[in-house]
Enzyme design. Structure first.
Site, mmCIF file in Angstrom:
data_model
loop_
_atom_site.group_PDB
_atom_site.id
_atom_site.type_symbol
_atom_site.label_atom_id
_atom_site.label_comp_id
_atom_site.label_asym_id
_atom_site.label_seq_id
_atom_site.Cartn_x
_atom_site.Cartn_y
_atom_site.Cartn_z
ATOM 1 N N LYS A 199 0.769 -1.122 -0.078
ATOM 2 C CA LYS A 199 0.077 0.136 0.079
ATOM 3 C C LYS A 199 1.104 1.235 0.114
ATOM 4 O O LYS A 199 1.540 1.680 1.032
ATOM 5 C CB LYS A 199 -0.909 0.025 1.120
ATOM 6 C CG LYS A 199 -2.166 0.797 1.265
ATOM 7 C CD LYS A 199 -2.322 1.968 0.659
ATOM 8 C CE LYS A 199 -2.089 3.223 1.951
ATOM 9 N NZ LYS A 199 -1.844 4.492 1.197
ATOM 10 N N GLU A 202 -0.663 7.682 -0.934
ATOM 11 C CA GLU A 202 -1.643 7.881 -1.877
ATOM 12 C C GLU A 202 -1.097 8.961 -2.772
ATOM 13 O O GLU A 202 -1.634 9.360 -3.974
ATOM 14 C CB GLU A 202 -2.953 8.237 -1.233
ATOM 15 C CG GLU A 202 -2.984 9.261 -0.231
ATOM 16 C CD GLU A 202 -2.786 8.699 1.236
ATOM 17 O OE1 GLU A 202 -2.099 7.641 1.168
ATOM 18 O OE2 GLU A 202 -3.323 9.464 2.209
ATOM 19 N N GLY A 252 5.801 5.009 8.776
ATOM 20 C CA GLY A 252 4.810 6.170 8.582
ATOM 21 C C GLY A 252 5.012 6.929 10.045
ATOM 22 O O GLY A 252 5.826 6.789 10.871
ATOM 23 N N GLY A 253 3.740 7.473 10.264
ATOM 24 C CA GLY A 253 3.649 8.404 11.569
ATOM 25 C C GLY A 253 3.236 7.408 12.705
ATOM 26 O O GLY A 253 2.492 6.267 12.536
ATOM 27 N N THR A 256 -0.564 6.651 13.150
ATOM 28 C CA THR A 256 -1.056 5.305 12.257
ATOM 29 C C THR A 256 -0.407 4.082 12.819
ATOM 30 O O THR A 256 -1.139 2.897 12.489
ATOM 31 C CB THR A 256 -0.754 5.644 10.752
ATOM 32 O OG1 THR A 256 -1.049 6.978 10.396
ATOM 33 C CG2 THR A 256 -1.469 4.640 9.869
ATOM 34 N N GLY A 257 0.823 3.869 13.117
ATOM 35 C CA GLY A 257 1.325 2.792 13.550
ATOM 36 C C GLY A 257 0.790 2.379 14.798
ATOM 37 O O GLY A 257 0.646 0.922 14.928
ATOM 38 N N CYS A 308 12.684 11.010 8.120
ATOM 39 C CA CYS A 308 12.556 10.608 9.475
ATOM 40 C C CYS A 308 13.664 10.890 10.443
ATOM 41 O O CYS A 308 13.394 10.987 11.704
ATOM 42 C CB CYS A 308 11.966 9.125 9.390
ATOM 43 S SG CYS A 308 13.401 7.943 8.427
HETATM 44 P P1 NAD Z 1 1.228 8.349 7.749
HETATM 45 O O1 NAD Z 1 1.210 7.416 8.842
HETATM 46 O O2 NAD Z 1 0.063 9.171 7.707
HETATM 47 O O3 NAD Z 1 1.080 7.326 6.501
HETATM 48 C C1 NAD Z 1 1.992 6.313 6.219
HETATM 49 C C2 NAD Z 1 1.335 5.288 5.182
HETATM 50 O O4 NAD Z 1 0.151 4.654 6.086
HETATM 51 C C3 NAD Z 1 0.534 5.876 4.059
HETATM 52 O O5 NAD Z 1 0.694 4.865 2.850
HETATM 53 C C4 NAD Z 1 -0.928 5.965 4.455
HETATM 54 O O6 NAD Z 1 -1.951 5.957 3.310
HETATM 55 C C5 NAD Z 1 -1.161 4.804 5.418
HETATM 56 N N1 NAD Z 1 -2.245 4.973 6.187
HETATM 57 C C6 NAD Z 1 -2.801 5.950 6.610
HETATM 58 N N2 NAD Z 1 -3.809 5.479 7.768
HETATM 59 C C7 NAD Z 1 -3.780 4.221 7.658
HETATM 60 C C8 NAD Z 1 -4.483 3.472 8.376
HETATM 61 N N3 NAD Z 1 -5.776 3.714 9.156
HETATM 62 N N4 NAD Z 1 -4.162 1.977 8.230
HETATM 63 C C9 NAD Z 1 -3.391 1.454 7.162
HETATM 64 N N5 NAD Z 1 -2.604 2.612 6.900
HETATM 65 C C10 NAD Z 1 -2.755 3.715 6.835
HETATM 66 O O7 NAD Z 1 2.586 8.870 7.656
HETATM 67 P P2 NAD Z 1 3.054 9.882 6.532
HETATM 68 O O8 NAD Z 1 2.647 11.087 6.825
HETATM 69 O O9 NAD Z 1 2.910 9.175 5.311
HETATM 70 O O10 NAD Z 1 4.795 9.917 6.587
HETATM 71 C C11 NAD Z 1 5.281 10.593 7.693
HETATM 72 C C12 NAD Z 1 5.746 9.722 8.765
HETATM 73 O O11 NAD Z 1 6.609 8.625 8.316
HETATM 74 C C13 NAD Z 1 6.724 10.917 9.604
HETATM 75 O O12 NAD Z 1 6.256 10.560 11.274
HETATM 76 C C14 NAD Z 1 8.162 10.117 9.750
HETATM 77 O O13 NAD Z 1 8.820 10.271 10.687
HETATM 78 C C15 NAD Z 1 7.533 8.594 9.162
HETATM 79 N N6 NAD Z 1 8.814 7.967 8.358
HETATM 80 C C16 NAD Z 1 9.626 6.968 9.243
HETATM 81 C C17 NAD Z 1 10.722 6.275 8.645
HETATM 82 C C18 NAD Z 1 11.485 5.360 9.386
HETATM 83 O O14 NAD Z 1 12.315 4.628 8.833
HETATM 84 N N7 NAD Z 1 11.328 5.431 10.675
HETATM 85 C C19 NAD Z 1 10.993 6.653 7.279
HETATM 86 C C20 NAD Z 1 10.034 7.585 6.555
HETATM 87 C C21 NAD Z 1 8.966 8.071 7.303
#
Ligand code: NAD
Length: 526
Positions: A199, A202, A252-253, A256-257, A308
């Protein structure tokens, strides 16, 4: 009606790597069971370049139903076993072929990445090289981690631990390094013999779509590699709730995690989380000053801070803090901003208007809590086209540009030194001795990365050892190696990507104990 792209660097309809993916009648950008298909409900999304608002392409917007179809395809492919029963070394050869194809088509991949993200082309080109390196690393590793023989201490016992794939993996990735984050998951996942549903974020779908065609051409069987494009909240829930998914790997964030981990706990799925960071960059007075200053800018403002591991929390020894901060502010206020093809630009736009507004909120809160905005602290406007951030070649008011921002007079009680802005901002704090530097650097709920600058090797090692962060640089910032584990402590996540552990994340380790001399135990009476 699909309009023609006007972003000037990438046209999905002319892409040799997207052939068959975007028929003239409308997008079919979901790759399910070896076929490009549209969303069942016909949903679509327009992708625009955030650096100037230009149109890039229209893609399918998946719903939960589409995600379930993709999961079913991956399950079938995994159970049929063609890929998992392919010898690991041959799977590795497929990944090496993928690496070769990425290098060969790096220019097209880079253009697509810059069109979706607004990132400078020069940076996207570097990303493509790193992505090919990741496929090469796991392609080479694939055949070398089949398991191990165990000495049972008994010559009549043959004991071994074998590495097997986990099954169906859900891979969920963000928009900041779109294809790089995908590569860090897809390469080890396939090397281990799994099937997956990816996934992609978007806002940045095109390079993941191109990768699907590359995987298919390199020999990954239908159903093993599936792609969903769409907003997470609308389409992704089955990835963490479906009993047909064995593992979720998410980058990701934090919010969401946490949601994904909660969902996955119900089914006891394996979960790997790569989350955010608030990464300390500790500068001692005895550091190589020009290198530390230059790298402090790089740490905070590379890719407009949407990294990140960005060094967004500067911690400087009191005796040099005044000069260091003044030099940092002077240099930050001259950083050139611009679009992907603006060769004089040093960094680009942020990903979207919504994200720019979040950065603005973070800076406003810092102001309200008493910090000083020493430079930046606002979006770029038409007036900036004449100012020090302009190259003269980009209209900074047309895109999502936010000025490089240095926040001073900070203390540990303020939100700005703890919250991740994920934008071009850096906070400055000071310390007087080593113990205080360590205490400040560890005073965060995150633990992804950090750096220490000193010419005293012993001090560098002591501080690196004391930092509770997954990666620590001594006299550097940002480099990573595919051979070395990457990941976070505390709320920056769990599990590791890259390195041998990055492969083990996608494997089950089964102990097979064979008794060569079966005998009656005599434990229970006959
Ligand atoms: P996000 O959590 O909004 O989205 C990440 C992904 O999760 C996207 O594909 C999004 O569509 C999906 N998503 C959103 N809601 C979801 C749900 N309910 N269920 C499943 N998937 C869902 O994060 P973002 O804004 O895209 O990315 C920024 C964040 O990512 C920052 O906090 C950054 O620090 C982190 N990040 C971490 C690393 C690392 O290696 N640790 C690397 C890159 C980014």
């Amino acid at each position: 009606m699909t309009s023609a792209p006007d972003n000037g660097i990438f046209d999905p309809h002319q892409s040799s790597l997207l052939e068959g993916t975007l028929p003239a009648a409308g997008p079919a950008s979901l790759f399910i069971d070896g076929q490009w298909v549209p969303a069942r409900d016909g949903g679509t999304r327009r992708i625009c370049n955030p650096a100037d608002g230009s149109f890039v392409g229209e893609v399918s917007e998946a719903g939960e139903d589409d995600t379930r179809r993709a999961i079913a395809a991956a399950r079938r492919a995994f159970e049929e076993g063609e890929w998992r029963n392919t010898p690991a070394r041959q799977r590795g050869d497929v990944l090496l072929e993928v690496a070769r194809a990425i290098r060969e088509n790096a220019e097209e991949f880079a253009a697509a990445e810059s069109a979706d993200t607004g990132k400078r082309l020069a940076e996207s080109r570097m990303d493509m090289s790193d992505i090919a390196d990741s496929f090469e690393y796991f392609g080479t590793l694939a055949g070398h981690h089949a398991g191990r023989v165990v000495d049972a201490g008994d010559p009549t016992v043959a004991s071994r631990v074998v590495a097997e794939p986990i099954g169906v993996c859900a891979l969920i990735t963000p928009w900041n390094y779109p294809l790089l984050q995908v590569a860090w998951k897809v390469a080890p996942c396939l090397a281990a013999g799994n099937a997956f549903v990816l996934k992609q974020a978007e806002l940045t779908p095109h390079t993941a779509m191109m990768l699907m065609n590359v995987l298919h051409s390199a020999g990954v069987p239908a159903g093993v590699a599936n792609l969903i494009t769409g907003a997470g909240a609308d389409c992704a829930t089955p990835l963490s709730t479906s009993p047909e998914v064995d593992m979720v790997s998410f980058t990701g964030g934090l919010v969401t995690g946490r949601l994904i981990a909660r969902n996955a706990a119900e089914g006891i799925k394996r979960v790997a989380l790569e989350l955010g960071g608030k990464n300390p960059n500790v500068i001692f007075a005895d550091a190589n000053y020009p290198a530390a200053l230059d790298n402090a800018l790089n740490a905070a403002f590379l890719h407009s801070g949407q990294v990140c591991s960005a060094g967004s929390r500067l911690i400087v020894e009191e005796s040099i803090a005044k000069k260091f901060t003044a030099d940092l502010v002077r240099r930050a206020s001259q950083i050139k901003l611009g679009g992907p093809t603006d060769e004089a630009a040093e960094t680009g736009s942020v990903i979207s208007a919504a994200h720019r507004d979040k950065i603005a909120d973070y800076v406003d809160r810092a102001r309200q809590q008493g910090a000083t905005i020493a430079t930046g602290g606002r979006r770029a406007t038409a007036g900036d086209n004449e100012g020090p951030h302009s190259t003269g070649a980009t209209d900074l008011s047309a895109g999502q540009f936010y000025l490089p921002t240095v926040i001073t007079n900070c203390d540990r009680s303020m939100d700005c030194v703890h919250a991740e802005a994920f934008g071009p901002t850096v906070t400055v704090e000071t310390f007087t001795d080593e113990a205080e530097a360590i205490a400040i650097a560890n005073d965060t709920s995150y633990g992804l990365a950090g750096a220490v600058w000193t010419e005293d090797a012993g001090k560098g090692e002591r501080v690196a050892g004391a930092l509770r962060h997954g990666t620590v640089w001594i006299n550097d910032f940002h480099p990573y190696l595919p051979q070395a584990e990457w990941g976070g402590m505390k709320q920056s996540g769990n599990g590791r990507e890259l390195g041998p552990t990055g492969l083990a994340e996608y494997q089950e380790h089964k102990h097979i104990y064979r008794n060569l001399n079966p005998a009656v135990t005599g434990w229970f009476a006959e």
